[in-house]
Design a protein around this motif. Structure first.
Motif, PDB file in Angstrom:
ATOM      1  N   ASP A  95     -55.563   0.935 -44.521  1.00 11.37           N
ATOM      2  CA  ASP A  95     -56.976   1.352 -44.995  1.00 11.37           C
ATOM      3  C   ASP A  95     -57.007   2.559 -45.721  1.00 11.37           C
ATOM      4  OD1 ASP A  95     -57.856  -1.022 -43.930  1.00 11.37           O
ATOM      5  OD2 ASP A  95     -58.935  -0.055 -42.314  1.00 11.37           O
ATOM      6  N   ASP A  96     -55.917   3.562 -45.209  1.00 13.53           N
ATOM      7  CA  ASP A  96     -55.860   4.715 -45.980  1.00 13.53           C
ATOM      8  C   ASP A  96     -55.323   4.468 -47.282  1.00 13.53           C
ATOM      9  OD1 ASP A  96     -56.669   6.133 -43.705  1.00 13.53           O
ATOM     10  OD2 ASP A  96     -54.733   6.699 -43.076  1.00 13.53           O
ATOM     11  N   MET A  97     -54.259   3.720 -47.169  1.00 12.55           N
ATOM     12  CA  MET A  97     -53.743   3.310 -48.715  1.00 12.55           C
ATOM     13  C   MET A  97     -54.679   2.710 -49.641  1.00 12.55           C
ATOM     14  SD  MET A  97     -50.441   0.924 -49.418  1.00 12.55           S
ATOM     15  CE  MET A  97     -51.610  -0.410 -50.041  1.00 12.55           C
ATOM     16  N   LEU A  98     -55.602   1.852 -49.103  1.00 16.64           N
ATOM     17  CA  LEU A  98     -56.603   1.146 -49.843  1.00 16.64           C
ATOM     18  C   LEU A  98     -57.580   2.203 -50.338  1.00 16.64           C
ATOM     19  CD1 LEU A  98     -57.158  -2.154 -48.058  1.00 16.64           C
ATOM     20  CD2 LEU A  98     -56.267  -2.071 -50.232  1.00 16.64           C
ATOM     21  N   GLU A  99     -57.780   3.158 -49.566  1.00 19.41           N
ATOM     22  CA  GLU A  99     -58.872   4.142 -49.574  1.00 19.41           C
ATOM     23  C   GLU A  99     -58.495   5.035 -50.933  1.00 19.41           C
ATOM     24  OE1 GLU A  99     -60.104   6.403 -46.328  1.00 19.41           O
ATOM     25  OE2 GLU A  99     -61.144   7.905 -47.872  1.00 19.41           O
ATOM     26  N   SER A 100     -57.095   5.545 -51.068  1.00 26.08           N
ATOM     27  CA  SER A 100     -56.552   6.445 -52.027  1.00 26.08           C
ATOM     28  C   SER A 100     -56.516   5.515 -53.306  1.00 26.08           C
ATOM     29  CB  SER A 100     -55.282   7.118 -51.660  1.00 26.08           C
ATOM     30  OG  SER A 100     -54.377   6.260 -51.589  1.00 26.08           O
ATOM     31  N   TYR A 101     -55.941   4.345 -53.039  1.00 23.80           N
ATOM     32  CA  TYR A 101     -56.024   3.381 -54.192  1.00 23.80           C
ATOM     33  C   TYR A 101     -57.144   3.268 -55.018  1.00 23.80           C
ATOM     34  CZ  TYR A 101     -54.140  -0.682 -56.922  1.00 23.80           C
ATOM     35  OH  TYR A 101     -53.934  -1.675 -57.804  1.00 23.80           O
ATOM     36  N   SER A 102     -58.263   2.777 -54.279  1.00 26.40           N
ATOM     37  CA  SER A 102     -59.627   2.745 -54.670  1.00 26.40           C
ATOM     38  C   SER A 102     -60.141   4.163 -55.235  1.00 26.40           C
ATOM     39  CB  SER A 102     -60.657   2.020 -53.866  1.00 26.40           C
ATOM     40  OG  SER A 102     -60.453   2.818 -52.623  1.00 26.40           O
ATOM     41  N   ALA A 103     -59.846   5.156 -54.780  1.00 24.62           N
ATOM     42  CA  ALA A 103     -60.358   6.422 -54.987  1.00 24.62           C
ATOM     43  C   ALA A 103     -59.682   6.625 -56.541  1.00 24.62           C
ATOM     44  CB  ALA A 103     -60.014   7.675 -54.241  1.00 24.62           C
ATOM     45  N   ASP A 104     -58.588   6.548 -56.766  1.00 22.17           N
ATOM     46  CA  ASP A 104     -57.704   6.500 -57.873  1.00 22.17           C
ATOM     47  C   ASP A 104     -58.301   5.723 -58.950  1.00 22.17           C
ATOM     48  OD1 ASP A 104     -55.439   7.438 -59.368  1.00 22.17           O
ATOM     49  OD2 ASP A 104     -54.734   5.629 -59.163  1.00 22.17           O
ATOM     50  N   ILE A 105     -58.657   4.180 -58.669  1.00 24.76           N
ATOM     51  CA  ILE A 105     -59.180   3.616 -59.909  1.00 24.76           C
ATOM     52  C   ILE A 105     -60.703   4.073 -60.208  1.00 24.76           C
ATOM     53  CG2 ILE A 105     -60.113   1.279 -59.973  1.00 24.76           C
ATOM     54  CD1 ILE A 105     -57.637   0.086 -58.279  1.00 24.76           C
ATOM     55  N   ILE A 106     -61.417   4.375 -59.093  1.00 31.50           N
ATOM     56  CA  ILE A 106     -62.779   4.685 -59.448  1.00 31.50           C
ATOM     57  C   ILE A 106     -62.629   6.086 -60.334  1.00 31.50           C
ATOM     58  CG2 ILE A 106     -64.848   5.667 -58.609  1.00 31.50           C
ATOM     59  CD1 ILE A 106     -64.412   3.793 -56.117  1.00 31.50           C
ATOM     60  N   VAL A 107     -61.877   7.127 -59.916  1.00 28.87           N
ATOM     61  CA  VAL A 107     -61.941   8.344 -60.569  1.00 28.87           C
ATOM     62  C   VAL A 107     -61.425   7.869 -62.160  1.00 28.87           C
ATOM     63  CG1 VAL A 107     -60.171  10.323 -61.074  1.00 28.87           C
ATOM     64  CG2 VAL A 107     -61.510   9.757 -58.899  1.00 28.87           C
ATOM     65  N   LYS A 108     -60.470   6.985 -62.444  1.00 32.60           N
ATOM     66  CA  LYS A 108     -60.038   6.911 -63.643  1.00 32.60           C
ATOM     67  C   LYS A 108     -61.025   6.141 -64.497  1.00 32.60           C
ATOM     68  CE  LYS A 108     -54.927   6.925 -63.125  1.00 32.60           C
ATOM     69  NZ  LYS A 108     -53.869   6.011 -62.765  1.00 32.60           N
ATOM     70  N   TRP A 109     -61.785   4.999 -63.701  1.00 30.87           N
ATOM     71  CA  TRP A 109     -62.823   4.326 -64.299  1.00 30.87           C
ATOM     72  C   TRP A 109     -63.940   5.014 -64.694  1.00 30.87           C
ATOM     73  CZ3 TRP A 109     -64.181  -0.890 -65.355  1.00 30.87           C
ATOM     74  CH2 TRP A 109     -65.526  -1.052 -65.481  1.00 30.87           C
ATOM     75  N   LEU A 110     -64.409   6.147 -64.038  1.00 37.36           N
ATOM     76  CA  LEU A 110     -65.655   6.852 -64.313  1.00 37.36           C
ATOM     77  C   LEU A 110     -65.258   7.954 -65.445  1.00 37.36           C
ATOM     78  CD1 LEU A 110     -67.067   7.757 -60.970  1.00 37.36           C
ATOM     79  CD2 LEU A 110     -67.941   6.244 -62.662  1.00 37.36           C
ATOM     80  N   SER A 111     -63.705   8.229 -65.705  1.00 33.11           N
ATOM     81  CA  SER A 111     -63.456   9.187 -66.505  1.00 33.11           C
ATOM     82  C   SER A 111     -63.085   8.598 -67.900  1.00 33.11           C
ATOM     83  CB  SER A 111     -62.327  10.327 -66.066  1.00 33.11           C
ATOM     84  OG  SER A 111     -61.376   9.329 -65.585  1.00 33.11           O
ATOM     85  N   GLY A 112     -63.042   7.092 -67.762  1.00 33.84           N
ATOM     86  CA  GLY A 112     -62.732   6.539 -68.972  1.00 33.84           C
ATOM     87  C   GLY A 112     -61.282   6.463 -69.199  1.00 33.84           C
TER      88      GLY A 112
END
Lengths: 225, 422
Positions: B39-56
């Protein structure tokens, strides 16, 4: 014949005294070790009836004392112990006979007579009544000088009666004496009648002047004819 | 069941329960830890994707060789409101990189971009298969169970065997104990206080028992012994009365009756005394005795005595049987066995006596089997009690057989059989 009874049991002593006096013996008594030794030192007796367990010492010591005096005294040990060891020791010390309590008075009298006869008539152990002579050693019966053949049981019965002339003998007591321990539960004395019938016939055929009479149907008595 | 087997059984059972409980907890703890890490790994992975997505910024390719997958879809505000913002689940998903379904941990994350539209990010990472983990743990637990069990039992047996030696010695002593015989002292070679207590208590009990046994023997011996003189007096008095001339027939009959009863008492007393002597180990001297000739003598005598009942004996088997024992006791043994058969046999019957090898068997007719546990006991009378029977005849036989360790048994095969093996 003078007899000393060394016995601490008053009832038995009294009874033996009476019975032996009735048989014509002169009887004296000692009730313990020291009085027995005192009497033996002072008086002369033909026969001593000796109990082994006495107050003040053992009857066997009295026996040694008697033998040490070098006098011709017959000793019959009378003991409640009924042990082979005592019997052997007593006889080794020189006792003439050994009788275990409880005994029949008639048996005691017969033993006294037998011991006396042995010491008087050196080696002649025969019983004599009238013209009848019974020799226990050779198991022969002589009537008026002629030998009468007897079967084993007939001989034993006659011997038993010859030791107790004129005494009433219960057939149960006779059966136990002759047939031994085998009869103790027998409720029928047919076997006694059969032997007795033959014995009586043999005695009367040989012209003996003694006979064994049936008394009241339960016993017998040896009497002169 | 031996003590050590019981210990092994209990150890196995309790360890089975213990290992099961332990296995369940171990599995739970392990699974939880793995899930947590994933879960920890998934969390940081998804955080990474969302940040990238939002920042374009360009987001990583789905098939990047890591077996991780993700996808983003636009969702309605209603849907976004109806589900939790972040949720996890376990499911089988198709991993494109592997081309097959795999167990995976999945994370759903609802987020909103600057245009206020909702998106759901689903991230999945291949995870462990629970059943595989359970199987693996179970397999190792069973293995551990047996390893532990063998070790435990080995150690326990060694410890118990070593430390319970005093108890073992005590048990051996108890087994070898024979009342009334010369027994070795109770073994007490130990420093352990409990065992010392047991040993001391056992010794005291044995001593007490020996004293009582001795006293009982002495009592019977003394009582019989003391009875001899009074019995002699009674017998003598009755015989003197019987000789008196003034006796009537009726009086004489009564006296004879009394005398016969008295003689029974005398015999009873003599037999008790005899038994005491046998039990005390008197009758030491032995000689070679021929049992067959004793049997013949006794049988002849009993044939004569019980002829009136129409009874007779039949002797079969070997012509001789030599036994080394006390002569008096051998004749008592034989005559009591035979007499018993004659006394209790019905009229017109045959008493069978057979001697084969070292065995003497005496048989007589009789209706029903007797109680074989009690028949050799003192004063036991069977169902057909005979007037005048002392109840001591067979007890005497038992005493003599015990004295010489002969085996003595009774059995019923339509007839009563008494068998002695010398």
């Amino acid at each position: 014949m003078k007899i000393l009874i060394v016995e601490d049991e008053a009832a038995l002593q009294n009874l033996m005294t009476r019975a032996l006096r009735k048989e014509g013996f002169v009887v004296e008594n000692a009730v313990d070790f020291s009085s027995a030794v005192d009497k033996l030192d002072v008086y002369v007796y033909d026969c001593v009836l000796l109990d082994i367990m006495l107050p003040g010492g053992s009857g066997l010591d009295i026996l040694s004392h008697i033998k040490g005096m070098n006098r011709k005294v017959n000793v019959i040990i009378i003991s409640a112990k009924d042990s082979i060891d005592d019997k052997v020791r007593g006889l080794e010390l020189g006792a003439d006979d050994y009788l275990a309590k409880p005994f029949h008075i008639a048996e005691l009298v017969a033993r006294i007579r037998s011991v006396a006869r042995r010491s008087q008539a050196d080696g002649d152990f025969a019983f004599r009544l009238g013209n009848v002579v019974l020799e226990p050693e050779s198991r022969r019966l002589m009537v008026a000088g002629r030998e009468v053949p007897l079967l084993k049981k007939e001989f034993d019965i006659l011997k038993y009666f010859m030791q107790r002339p004129e005494h009433l003998v219960d057939k149960a007591v006779l059966a136990e004496a002759v047939w031994g321990d085998h009869i103790d539960q027998a409720d029928n004395f047919q076997f006694v009648y059969a032997q007795m019938k033959n014995l009586r016939r043999k005695l009367s055929d040989a012209g003996a002047d003694i006979e064994i009479k049936a008394v009241y149907g339960f016993g017998y008595k040896l009497t002169g004819r | 069941m031996k003590f050590i087997y019981r210990i092994i059984l209990w150890l196995s059972a309790l360890m089975l329960v213990f290992m099961t409980v332990w296995g369940i907890f171990f599995y739970r703890a392990l699974a939880e830890e793995i899930v947590d890490e994933t879960d920890d790994m998934l969390e940081s992975y998804s955080a990474d994707i969302i940040v990238k997505w939002l920042s374009g910024v360009e987001i990583p390719a789905i098939d990047n060789g890591s077996n991780n997958t993700y996808y983003i879809r636009k969702v309605s505000p209603d849907y976004a409101a109806s589900v939790p913002r972040i949720s996890y689940e376990d499911a089988m998903i198709f991993i494109a990189g592997k081309g097959e379904d795999e167990a995976a941990r999945i994370r759903h994350h609802i987020f909103m971009d600057k245009d206020n539209s909702y998106y759901e990010l689903t991230v999945a990472v291949p995870s462990f298969e629970r059943q595989d983990l359970i199987n693996a743990i179970l397999q190792w637990m069973v293995f551990l169970y047996f390893i532990l069990l063998v070790a435990c039992i080995g150690i326990t047996v060694a410890v118990v065997e070593y430390n319970f030696r005093p108890l073992k010695a005590l048990v051996e002593w108890v087994k070898s104990y024979v009342p009334g015989k010369k027994n070795a002292p109770v073994p007490c070679n130990t420093k352990i206080s409990e065992f010392r207590t047991i040993a001391v208590a056992t010794q005291e009990a044995a001593d007490r028992f020996e004293r009582q046994y001795e006293l009982q023997n002495q009592f019977i011996g003394n009582a019989s012994h003391e009875l001899q003189t009074p019995l002699a007096v009674c017998t003598g008095r009755i015989e003197m009365l019987l000789d008196s001339d003034t006796l009537t027939r009726q009086q004489a009959e009564e006296l004879t009756g009394i005398n016969r009863t008295l003689q029974r008492l005398v015999r009873l007393n003599r037999t008790l005394l005899l038994m005491t002597k046998i039990d005390n180990g008197q009758f030491m001297e032995t000689s070679d005795t021929d049992i067959v000739s004793l049997v013949k003598d006794s049988a002849e005598m009993l044939d004569e005595i019980y002829g009136y009942k129409g009874m007779r004996s039949e002797i079969s088997g070997d012509p001789s049987l030599t036994v080394r024992m006390n002569e008096q006791l051998s004749s008592i043994l034989v005559s009591n066995l035979l007499k018993n058969a004659f006394v209790h046999g019905p009229s017109d019957s045959v008493v069978g006596i057979s001697v084969r090898g070292r065995t003497l068997t005496v048989t007589n007719d009789g209706g029903a089997p007797l109680d074989k546990d009690r028949i050799f006991k003192r004063f036991y009378q069977g169902p057909d009690k005979k007037e005048g029977s002392s109840g001591l005849g067979l007890a005497l036989v038992r005493s003599i057989c015990d004295r010489y360790s002969f085996s003595l048994e009774y059995f019923y095969d339509g007839r009563h059989n008494f068998r002695v093996v010398f």
